[in-house]
Design an enzyme around this catalytic site. Structure first.
Site, PDB file in Angstrom:
ATOM      1  N   ASP A 138      12.832  42.330  25.478  1.00 22.39           N
ATOM      2  CA  ASP A 138      12.505  43.532  26.242  1.00 22.39           C
ATOM      3  C   ASP A 138      12.645  43.317  27.741  1.00 22.39           C
ATOM      4  O   ASP A 138      12.792  42.190  28.230  1.00 22.39           O
ATOM      5  CB  ASP A 138      11.083  43.981  25.909  1.00 22.39           C
ATOM      6  CG  ASP A 138      10.037  42.905  26.204  1.00 22.39           C
ATOM      7  OD1 ASP A 138      10.326  41.714  25.959  1.00 22.39           O
ATOM      8  OD2 ASP A 138       8.935  43.241  26.681  1.00 22.39           O
ATOM      9  N   GLU A 167       7.304  40.997  25.435  1.00 17.98           N
ATOM     10  CA  GLU A 167       6.769  40.024  26.400  1.00 17.98           C
ATOM     11  C   GLU A 167       6.298  40.716  27.671  1.00 17.98           C
ATOM     12  O   GLU A 167       5.271  40.333  28.255  1.00 17.98           O
ATOM     13  CB  GLU A 167       7.846  38.982  26.737  1.00 17.98           C
ATOM     14  CG  GLU A 167       7.340  37.819  27.600  1.00 17.98           C
ATOM     15  CD  GLU A 167       7.385  38.068  29.096  1.00 17.98           C
ATOM     16  OE1 GLU A 167       6.767  37.293  29.857  1.00 17.98           O
ATOM     17  OE2 GLU A 167       8.036  39.072  29.518  1.00 17.98           O
TER      18      GLU A 167
END
Length: 436
Positions: A96, A162
């Site tokens: 991400d 994350e």
């Protein structure tokens, strides 16, 4: 004439090695990965996972996709080593990225536009941290082309979320039986760029706390002087916290500590008012006031001492104050030790890693604590040694910034560095049991 021909040929080969349009090269594959829109709040995980699986399987690597939370896959890529009895190596990267304000970018943030003059690749995630996700695979591609065979099995993990704490990604993966079965002896995760000539390496993260303090008091006329009013008590706390922040910052400004080695305390919001149709009432003192702070604690900090300071000085009940602390991670591992990885002779992996980087002509800067937080904390908490490392030198630090970019030659140099690191780590025979 022959000289001119050789010159043209050299230029063509250089352009091809960096990846032109339509080419299937390390650069073009990096650009393709960058174009997947994995920004929050609605990251697309399926497309990049499919791309990574295709790349891995084209090299003969095995893949496995696991979901601990629906729609948030963890991809595991494996290169089997010749000695399964030795603890394995894990390289981690997150899928991400943070959002990007497209109108503030020179080039669209998911176009992966590469400038023709300087070779700058503009894209959200180019530094944080899709670069290493591709460099891992490209370095293995090169090693396999030279018939290199690892002694230790190597895993690459690609995890979701994350950027929003990793709670549905690495946190769940690291706590799973799937992770325990990997028998990880040493791991690596993301680092940061360096505007200078040395590669940065990180041996610990700071742990974030979210602190909210609240003050209570009786409401009244704005002209009256109240004792123990909500705003009065809150501002006393704000002053005390500011003094503590200044004391920590003094160590940094005096050169006695790095920014990441002290406890940072930063105000995030202040909230107090008596509501009205126009916003708030100016001639009324509010009965409640609230402030929010972002705290970052290095692994050497004493969490109990910090909590005592908050309870007795910053938000004492004797001043009609309450508080909440949201600890977004741990400061101690499962054996009660500060969560950090040794970067000296006590850690045999350190010497292997350092020599591998130096073998490429690179030099490591002084090991650091990362000022922010990554998924590395979930792995270090298990007692597994882990270094944060993203091979980007002579590069401005642009993670989470507008116009994030990575120069093509820096990206290609990173592949070379990881070839040396992966071959060295996976060939290391010195540790036969997991370090806990």
């Amino acid at each position: 004439m022959a000289t001119q021909f050789l010159l043209v040929l050299s230029v063509m080969l250089l352009i091809q090695s960096h990846g032109g349009k339509g080419d299937d090269t390390p650069i073009s594959r990096f650009q393709q990965y960058l174009r997947f829109k994995t920004a929050h709040p609605n990251p697309n995980y399926s497309a990049p996972i499919s791309f990574l699986v295709e790349q891995a399987e084209s090299m003969g690597l095995t893949t496995r996709t696991i979901e601990y939370v629906r729609g948030k896959p963890v991809l595991l890529v494996t290169w089997l080593g010749s000695n399964p009895k030795l603890p394995f190596i894990l390289l981690n990267s997150h899928l991400d990225s943070v959002p990007a304000e497209a109108d503030k970018w020179i080039h669209p943030p998911f176009s992966a536009h590469r400038t023709s003059d300087a070779g700058l690749i503009y894209a959200r995630g180019s530094q944080d941290d899709k670069c290493i996700g591709v460099q891992y695979l490209e370095s293995i591609r090169n090693l396999k082309s030279r018939a290199f065979l690892p002694l230790r099995t190597l895993h690459i993990s690609y995890v979701p979320d994350e950027e929003i704490g990793g709670f549905d990604g690495m946190a769940k993966f690291a706590a799973s039986s799937d992770f325990r079965e990997l028998n990880v002896g040493f791991a690596m995760d993301e680092g940061q760029a360096n505007p200078g000539d040395d590669f940065r390496v990180f041996f610990a993260d700071r742990t974030p706390w979210e602190l909210v303090i609240r003050a209570h008091g009786i409401p009244g006329h704005g002209a009256k002087l109240y004792d123990n009013g909500a705003m009065e008590n809150l501002m006393k706390s704000v002053e005390l916290i500011s003094k503590f922040r200044d004391s920590q910052f003094d160590f940094v400004k005096a050169g006695k500590a790095a920014n990441s080695e002290v406890i940072s305390v930063n105000p995030v919001y202040l909230k107090a008012r008596t509501p009205s149709n126009t916003g708030f009432v100016m001639n009324m003192q509010p009965s409640e006031a609230e402030a929010g702070y972002d705290l970052r604690l290095p692994p050497m900090a004493d969490p109990d001492l910090m909590k005592k300071r908050i309870a007795q000085e910053w938000a004492p009940s004797i001043r009609n104050m309450t508080y909440t602390i949201k600890e977004k991670g741990k400061l101690r591992d499962h054996l009660g030790r500060p969560i950090m990885t040794a970067t000296n002779g006590s850690n045999p992996w350190w010497a292997v890693f350092k020599q591998a980087v130096e073998a490429t002509g690179g030099k490591l800067a002084k090991p650091e604590i990362l000022a922010s937080t990554t998924d590395a904390r979930y792995i270090r908490t298990l007692g597994i040694p882990l270094l944060g490392f993203s091979p980007m030198i002579n590069t401005p630090i642009l993670l989470h910034d507008h116009n994030e970019f990575l120069k093509d030659t820096v990206f290609l140099k990173g592949i070379e560095v990881y070839e040396s690191v992966i071959s060295s780590l996976s060939s290391f025979e010195g540790v036969s049991a997991q370090m806990i």
